[in-house]
Design an enzyme around this catalytic site. Structure first.
Site, PDB file in Angstrom:
ATOM      1  N   CYS A 202      35.834  39.741  63.208  1.00 47.43           N
ATOM      2  CA  CYS A 202      36.173  41.153  63.371  1.00 47.43           C
ATOM      3  C   CYS A 202      37.147  41.320  64.533  1.00 47.43           C
ATOM      4  O   CYS A 202      36.857  40.897  65.656  1.00 47.43           O
ATOM      5  CB  CYS A 202      34.890  41.948  63.637  1.00 47.43           C
ATOM      6  SG  CYS A 202      35.186  43.678  64.031  1.00 47.43           S
ATOM      7  N   CYS A 205      35.277  43.555  67.432  1.00 51.46           N
ATOM      8  CA  CYS A 205      34.198  43.067  68.308  1.00 51.46           C
ATOM      9  C   CYS A 205      34.032  41.558  68.304  1.00 51.46           C
ATOM     10  O   CYS A 205      33.263  41.026  69.114  1.00 51.46           O
ATOM     11  CB  CYS A 205      32.883  43.733  67.925  1.00 51.46           C
ATOM     12  SG  CYS A 205      32.107  43.042  66.426  1.00 51.46           S
ATOM     13  N   CYS A 218      32.291  44.402  59.082  1.00 57.08           N
ATOM     14  CA  CYS A 218      31.685  43.662  60.184  1.00 57.08           C
ATOM     15  C   CYS A 218      30.206  44.014  60.260  1.00 57.08           C
ATOM     16  O   CYS A 218      29.849  45.190  60.374  1.00 57.08           O
ATOM     17  CB  CYS A 218      32.376  44.008  61.503  1.00 57.08           C
ATOM     18  SG  CYS A 218      31.601  43.218  62.932  1.00 57.08           S
ATOM     19  N   CYS A 221      29.547  45.550  64.268  1.00 53.08           N
ATOM     20  CA  CYS A 221      29.959  46.862  64.795  1.00 53.08           C
ATOM     21  C   CYS A 221      30.231  47.889  63.711  1.00 53.08           C
ATOM     22  O   CYS A 221      30.494  49.056  64.010  1.00 53.08           O
ATOM     23  CB  CYS A 221      31.185  46.719  65.690  1.00 53.08           C
ATOM     24  SG  CYS A 221      32.720  46.332  64.785  1.00 53.08           S
ATOM     25  N   ASP A 339      56.777  23.756  66.179  1.00 56.70           N
ATOM     26  CA  ASP A 339      55.453  23.176  65.933  1.00 56.70           C
ATOM     27  C   ASP A 339      55.203  23.138  64.427  1.00 56.70           C
ATOM     28  O   ASP A 339      55.171  24.175  63.764  1.00 56.70           O
ATOM     29  CB  ASP A 339      54.412  24.061  66.633  1.00 56.70           C
ATOM     30  CG  ASP A 339      52.987  23.563  66.467  1.00 56.70           C
ATOM     31  OD1 ASP A 339      52.753  22.656  65.645  1.00 56.70           O
ATOM     32  OD2 ASP A 339      52.101  24.108  67.154  1.00 56.70           O
TER      33      ASP A 339
END
Length: 413
Positions: A202, A205, A218, A221, A339
């Site tokens: 999430c 949170c 989620c 929360c 990268d």
């Protein structure tokens, strides 16, 4: 709607002229379109030029990790009723310098449809006061250069708080939803999200997201997928009234139907009905060379761009089934990100059964990845050699950013 264009100040006119001259010199030297250097020169002479050039326009900003160039083009076509209606950075120069160059050519336009690099969205939005902002997705990309995805989402969230713009956002991407939720005026679009590996936790949170069916929420929360008012459903766009409008694109794949759905939602905010918007989008056959089919060495080669794991996943769904031959090309220059560890996030096992030729600066990195995936391949030095070695059938050529530009040059596109 937009008012009449304010005449530019002498300083702004000088900046525009100097920028055009710098761009012309760059083009003459064979260094590309010149839009970036032209914009840089212009902004040096007038740091407020971007805001001045956008002053008379109804501006739409488009930002995402994937699909922003195509969606920008689709929105531009959807809004265009007259040739000069829209000014846009159609070739993808999406940082302030490139955007400034694009807008300098739009004195007669009503709309500015602007693709914006994810990191610059808040800055550009502050300068051009957009009427609408389309947010498509966020996923890992250029790991050495770009911020981690949640940091980008947080930057968007902070930058969009208090904006008066209409936000048209993908309800299926938790990072985009979290970023857009700081805005008071949001239209949610169910555009889908095939790549989910950047959105298991999430963003609000840090709890684990549950993903039953097409929903997500989620458990910690309560942050959850908002109810969309627009949706992609098969080959149709569903509008807020429940009407289904057929999507007829010349661009392939589910991702482009999703882009068209978001584009229709943006166009509706400017009074363009979905049917009209979608009919206008049919005019788009290729976007900066992407999806073009070219004849080279007596073969048909389709050019496909894939810059990061989410983009490769969508591209694999576009290609002809086995035994269609495939050329893969990867570079790791500045514009790509240096990268290449992202190669390990791509499921190259999906290419099983395709004859594969590998080219590009980092062909050996890619060869190691394919070896581990258990996929047969040949390493080639050039595009010409790769095409020569491919068995019969249309060749699908998939490349990341600078490798795609190299490939276009090699095949004369």
């Amino acid at each position: 709607m937009s008012g009449n264009s304010e005449p530019l100040s002498p300083r702004a006119k000088l900046a525009v002229s100097a920028g055009r001259a710098a761009a012309a010199v760059s083009r003459a030297a064979g260094r590309g379109s010149g839009s970036v250097i032209g914009g840089r020169v212009a902004l040096k002479l007038d740091p407020d030029l971007l805001a001045r050039l956008a002053g008379h326009l109804d501006v739409v900003l488009v930002s995402a990790t994937n699909g922003k160039t195509t969606t920008t083009r689709l929105i531009a076509e959807a809004l265009r009723s007259e040739p000069d209606d829209v000014v846009s950075n159609a070739l993808g120069a999406n940082m302030p310098a490139g955007i400034t160059s694009a807008l300098a050519g739009g004195s007669r336009a009503r709309y500015g449809v602007i693709e914006v690099d994810e990191k610059y969205l808040s800055t550009v939005a502050r300068d051009v006061t957009p009427k609408a902002i389309a947010l498509l997705n966020l996923s890992r990309d250029q790991l050495d250069r770009a911020a981690e995805t949640r940091m980008l989402a947080e930057r968007w969230r902070e930058g969009l708080a208090g904006t008066k713009a209409l936000i048209v956002a993908n309800a299926d991407d938790p990072l985009v939803v979290w970023a857009a939720s700081s805005s008071a005026n949001v239209v949610w679009v169910a555009a889908g999200q095939e790549w989910k590996d950047d959105a298991w936790s999430c963003p609000s949170c840090g709890g684990v997201l549950q993903r039953p069916g097409d929903e997500w929420a989620c458990g910690e929360c309560g942050f959850r997928r908002p109810t969309p008012s627009w949706a992609l459903s098969g080959d149709h766009v569903l509008d807020p009234h429940g009407s289904a409008w057929p999507i007829r694109l010349q661009l392939p794949g589910r991702a482009n139907r999703a882009n068209a759905t978001t584009s229709a939602a943006v166009a509706a905010a400017f009074g363009v009905p979905p049917q009209t918007a979608l009919e206008r989008m049919f005019a788009v056959t290729a976007v900066a060379g992407r999806y073009d089919v070219v004849s080279y060495q007596g073969r048909e080669v389709r050019l496909l761009l894939a810059k990061n794991p989410a983009g490769w996943l969508e591209t694999f769904s576009l290609i002809d089934p086995p035994p269609a031959p495939v050329i893969l090309s990867v570079n790791a220059r500045g514009a790509d990100g240096t990268d290449t560890s992202w190669l390990w996030d791509v499921d190259y096992g999906r290419l099983a059964g395709h004859p594969i030729c590998v080219i590009g600066d980092r062909r050996l990195d890619l060869a190691v990845r394919l070896e581990v995936a258990g996929v047969d391949f040949q390493v080639c030095q050039t595009a010409e050699e790769a095409v020569r070695r491919c068995p019969p059938g249309r060749i699908e050529a998939i490349a990341n950013y600078t490798a795609f530009q190299d490939l276009r040059r090699a095949v004369g596109n």
